[in-house]
Design a protein around this motif. Structure first.
Motif, PDB file in Angstrom:
ATOM      1  N   MET A  18       0.835  -1.195   0.000  1.00 43.26           N
ATOM      2  CA  MET A  18       0.000   0.000   0.000  1.00 43.26           C
ATOM      3  C   MET A  18       0.869   1.243   0.000  1.00 43.26           C
ATOM      4  SD  MET A  18      -3.135  -1.101   0.092  1.00 43.26           S
ATOM      5  CE  MET A  18      -4.162   0.238   0.657  1.00 43.26           C
ATOM      6  N   LEU A  19       1.948   1.181   0.771  1.00 44.64           N
ATOM      7  CA  LEU A  19       2.865   2.319   0.877  1.00 44.64           C
ATOM      8  C   LEU A  19       3.458   2.648  -0.487  1.00 44.64           C
ATOM      9  CD1 LEU A  19       3.517   3.754   3.446  1.00 44.64           C
ATOM     10  CD2 LEU A  19       5.593   2.419   3.657  1.00 44.64           C
ATOM     11  N   LEU A  20       3.919   1.612  -1.173  1.00 46.59           N
ATOM     12  CA  LEU A  20       4.562   1.835  -2.471  1.00 46.59           C
ATOM     13  C   LEU A  20       3.559   2.411  -3.475  1.00 46.59           C
ATOM     14  CD1 LEU A  20       7.031   1.621  -4.244  1.00 46.59           C
ATOM     15  CD2 LEU A  20       6.320  -0.679  -4.877  1.00 46.59           C
ATOM     16  N   ASN A  22       1.523   7.017   7.475  1.00 46.17           N
ATOM     17  CA  ASN A  22       1.440   6.667   8.884  1.00 46.17           C
ATOM     18  C   ASN A  22       0.278   5.703   9.146  1.00 46.17           C
ATOM     19  OD1 ASN A  22       2.438   6.850  11.475  1.00 46.17           O
ATOM     20  ND2 ASN A  22       1.052   8.517  12.039  1.00 46.17           N
ATOM     21  N   ALA A  23      -0.822   5.933   8.413  1.00 46.34           N
ATOM     22  CA  ALA A  23      -1.974   5.041   8.584  1.00 46.34           C
ATOM     23  C   ALA A  23      -1.622   3.620   8.172  1.00 46.34           C
ATOM     24  CB  ALA A  23      -3.160   5.549   7.772  1.00 46.34           C
ATOM     25  N   PHE A  24      -0.833   3.481   7.098  1.00 42.52           N
ATOM     26  CA  PHE A  24      -0.468   2.138   6.654  1.00 42.52           C
ATOM     27  C   PHE A  24       0.505   1.471   7.626  1.00 42.52           C
ATOM     28  CE2 PHE A  24      -1.346   3.686   2.111  1.00 42.52           C
ATOM     29  CZ  PHE A  24      -2.662   3.277   2.218  1.00 42.52           C
ATOM     30  N   LEU A  25       1.372   2.285   8.254  1.00 38.76           N
ATOM     31  CA  LEU A  25       2.411   1.713   9.104  1.00 38.76           C
ATOM     32  C   LEU A  25       1.978   1.553  10.557  1.00 38.76           C
ATOM     33  CD1 LEU A  25       5.517   3.661   7.771  1.00 38.76           C
ATOM     34  CD2 LEU A  25       5.002   1.257   7.441  1.00 38.76           C
ATOM     35  N   ALA A  26       0.899   2.260  10.950  1.00 41.63           N
ATOM     36  CA  ALA A  26       0.552   2.330  12.368  1.00 41.63           C
ATOM     37  C   ALA A  26       0.383   0.942  12.971  1.00 41.63           C
ATOM     38  CB  ALA A  26      -0.731   3.130  12.551  1.00 41.63           C
ATOM     39  N   GLY A  27       1.030   0.733  14.109  1.00 40.64           N
ATOM     40  CA  GLY A  27       0.937  -0.554  14.783  1.00 40.64           C
ATOM     41  C   GLY A  27       0.009  -0.499  15.974  1.00 40.64           C
ATOM     42  N   ASP A  28      -0.568   0.678  16.257  1.00 35.93           N
ATOM     43  CA  ASP A  28      -1.569   0.716  17.315  1.00 35.93           C
ATOM     44  C   ASP A  28      -2.706   1.632  16.908  1.00 35.93           C
ATOM     45  OD1 ASP A  28      -1.157   3.429  19.219  1.00 35.93           O
ATOM     46  OD2 ASP A  28       0.523   2.852  17.969  1.00 35.93           O
TER      47      ASP A  28
END
Lengths: 162, 563
Positions: free
Chosen positions: B81-83, B126-132
């Motif tokens: 998604m990030l890419l 940040n939404a794609f990476l967020a872990g919490d």
């Protein structure tokens, strides 16, 4: 878990009033509603944080009896975001007042057009053979809107083009 | 652990700050934001390879003891998604830079545009990476605030009207998100996704169901799933073309990503298949019926956007490896295609002065390149066989077939119908906006009460008056209607149609290369997706296996003992 009933009742009251205000047409009332809901949510976080206790500072290694700091940090973030939101919505309300002389939330222009065209299709089909009288319709007569804002457009009529 | 993980968030944020400081040097600002986004694309590509080879990459931010701080996770799905989002935002930014250089749009403060755009990119990453969950909330707020500003850019009456509804709806959904966070925290004492995955299982069923429904409603609003999709078609089309393009491509997909993540990671035992399938069914049908009714291309595309979210939700609802893989592939396809279409539409609007179907015509002959650029992604959107849209839909239908419930089979039917109706909607647009001549468009418009006088001495026999009614090839309009229409103008559309512009010699003759190139490259990318569909689908499948297994994600965040 112990729950503070006062907080719950206040949360519910604020939330109810906020939702009521949110349903208003005027943007400034909507804003007041949003602020109330924002405060209600902050209180909800206090409820979620468990029973109140000492300030969450560890002194001399004593960690008992302090309140949970995490929800407070979250509430702080939420408050900051609510502040920014309030500023933005206020600016929008002011700009709307500048442009239109009121800060009412307006209807979707194209939606009103499509709705009206559909009505017109029905009526003109029925009446065209017998009369040129056009039965007036006021399908988009919204109480909150000044008559000159009435979004009536036949320019998007597709009948001649498809 | 990879130090690269925070970069897709950090670079745009720092870039936004620098860009704001440099707002009096527009040239530097432009190059800076382009450079930042190129760097993000590179980082995302490396992350994709790493996540695929070595499993999920995690970083604990802030140096807290591990499992206490804020965690960023890039697993296969997040990296993909990030890419895709980085590539798409880069294309949109290049497009808007070219647009800004050729026409200094009045009232659009370009100096604000670049920093805001970068904040949006950071929020999405940040939404794609967020872990919490709380970090997810913050990233939603970041991208939403940037989107509020971009949507109301310039503060014109139209944008303000559309923006009001958008802002209010999203504020409400943010509030709902906060409430669900409070509930989750009260019930489990944590918001880290990996911890929640372990602890939610220990909750009573009704509590975890409540949490799940709250989260799904919140993300449903963001993703524009029916019946929470009403806000989208009104707000998107009024923004400047590149803004609409990036919103349409990315913002709803962030919601879809959140639904997918929550459903697979937190609630693997409660897929709510029936509920979500019904939502998908209604989203598909209601969205596409709305698209068919529209007379403006931008709005038509906004409705197809809502409709095609239904396909994604369908894949998620099936809660199987096949369904998730299908959704992953379809998300990539749809982000690319929807952004490309809106970018091309911006060029159409620039060339023809409008995107209202009433006012334009003949673009196929006048601007053949634009016609091709529109035609290819439009057919792709409808799912014509060689293209990736077809492959994605087939994948989802296969997943539904494997599920074998009657509702899943209904979804297959509805999906096929939606595909056909999409074809109908884009074909109608194609026939009207690209095939007929501008003169025909003008006459039809004049006949039914648009502006401009009928052309003297030119009678095609298409349009004539009879007993107080005007007869056009497709219908009869009463003169009273026409007078009413003449009296009341629509301030949303420019005064003159394409034909009048051409007659006056005032139409924009060319499309600048700087705008054509990004749009063209995105269209090319959407075609390339078809060519690399095999490897991409295999990647999506591996991501789906990871998502349903959950162990790769959990062990990379919590360590082997899941504490």
């Amino acid at each position: 878990m112990e729950v503070n009933l006062t907080l719950v009742v206040i949360t519910a009251g604020l939330m109810g009033c906020g939702v009521y205000l949110l349903l208003e047409r005027s943007l400034s009332r909507v804003l007041v509603g949003l602020v109330m809901i924002g405060n209600a949510v902050s209180l909800a976080f206090l409820v979620a944080g468990g029973p109140a206790g000492r300030a969450p500072i560890v002194e001399d290694g004593v960690t008992t009896g302090i309140s949970d700091p995490l929800p407070q940090a979250m509430v702080l973030t939420a408050i900051v975001i609510t502040l920014a939101t309030t500023a933005f919505v206020l600016a929008m309300a002011y700009r709307s007042w500048q442009l239109n002389g009121h800060d009412d939330v307006q209807d979707d222009v194209e939606d009103a057009t499509v709705r009206r065209l559909a009505l017109r299709d029905a009526t003109s089909d029925a009446y065209q053979a017998t009369t040129s009288d056009y039965p007036g319709d006021d399908s988009s007569g919204d109480a909150g809107q000044a008559p000159e804002d009435d979004p009536v457009v036949a320019l998007h009529d597709e009948r001649g083009t498809t | 652990m990879s130090a690269l993980v925070p970069l897709p968030v950090l670079l745009p944020i720092l870039g936004a700050g620098a860009s704001l400081a440099l707002s009096s040097y527009p040239r530097v600002q432009r190059w800076l934001s382009l450079l930042v986004l190129v760097a993000v694309v590179a980082v995302a590509a490396v992350l994709l390879v790493q996540a695929d080879r070595e499993g999920p990459q995690t970083v604990w931010i802030g140096g807290w003891p591990e499992t206490l701080g804020i965690v960023l996770v890039a697993d296969r799905l997040a990296a993909l998604m990030l890419l895709v989002s980085a590539v798409v935002t880069l294309a949109v930014l290049a497009y808007s830079v070219a647009q800004g250089m050729t026409e200094d749009e009045e009232g659009a403060p370009i100096s604000v545009y670049h920093p805001t755009f970068l904040v949006l990119v950071a929020g999405v990453a940040n939404a794609f990476l967020a872990g919490d969950l709380f970090n997810l909330f913050v990233s939603f707020e970041m991208l939403l605030f940037a989107s509020y500003v971009l949507l109301t850019l310039g503060g014109t009456a139209t944008r303000l009207r559309a923006g009001t509804i958008y802002v209010l709806v999203n504020l409400l959904s943010s509030t709902l998100f906060l409430i669900s966070l409070a509930v989750v925290y009260a019930a489990t004492g944590t918001l880290t996704l990996a911890h929640l995955a372990v602890r939610l299982e220990e909750l009573p069923d009704h509590v975890s169901l409540l949490v799940q429904l709250l989260l799904l409603t919140t993300f449903g609003i963001k993703a524009a799933v029916f019946p929470l999709s009403f806000w989208l078609p009104d707000s998107y089309p009024t923004a400047p073309a590149p803004v609409t393009a990036v919103f349409a491509g990315l913002l709803t997909k962030v919601g879809v990503y959140a639904i997918l993540r929550v459903q697979t990671l937190l609630f693997p035992d409660s897929p709510l298949t029936d509920l979500l399938l019904w939502a998908a069914l209604l989203t598909l049908l209601v969205g596409i019926l709305g698209a068919v009714a529209q007379s403006d291309i931008k709005r038509m595309l906004s409705f197809t956007l809502v409709s095609h979210i239904g396909y994604l939700v369908m894949g998620i609802a099936l809660a199987s490896r096949l369904g998730t893989a299908g959704t992953t592939f379809y998300v990539v396809h749809h982000i690319t295609i929807q952004t490309a279409l809106f970018l091309v539409l911006g060029l159409v609007e620039r060339r023809a002065g409008s995107t209202a179907l009433m006012r334009i015509g003949g673009l196929a002959r006048i601007a053949p390149l634009l016609a091709v650029l529109f035609f290819v992604p439009a057919m792709n959107l409808a799912g014509i066989p060689p293209f990736s849209g077809f492959i994605g839909k087939v994948g989802l239908f296969q997943a539904a077939q494997a599920d074998d419930g009657w509702l899943a089979w209904t979804l297959v039917g509805a999906g096929a119908l939606t595909s056909l109706l999409t074809l109908y909607a884009v074909a109608k647009t194609w026939a009207v906006a690209f095939w007929r001549t501008p003169r025909e468009a003008h006459e039809a418009l004049a006949a039914i009460g648009g502006d401009g006088e009928p052309i003297p001495g030119h009678d095609t026999g298409l349009v004539h008056e009879h007993r107080g009614h005007v007869h056009t090839p497709r219908g009869v309009v009463s003169k009273q209607d026409i007078e009413e229409a003449r009296r009341l103008g629509d301030d949303d559309t420019p005064d003159r149609d394409f034909h009048t512009l051409i007659e006056a010699g005032e139409d924009t003759k060319d499309s600048p290369l700087g705008m054509l190139l990004p749009a063209g490259l995105l269209v090319a990318l959407s075609v390339v997706l078809t060519l690399v569909a095999g490897p991409l689908y295999a990647y999506g499948d591996r991501a789906a296996v990871d998502l349903h297994d959950r162990r790769p994600y959990l062990t990379s965040v919590l360590g082997e003992d899941l504490r």
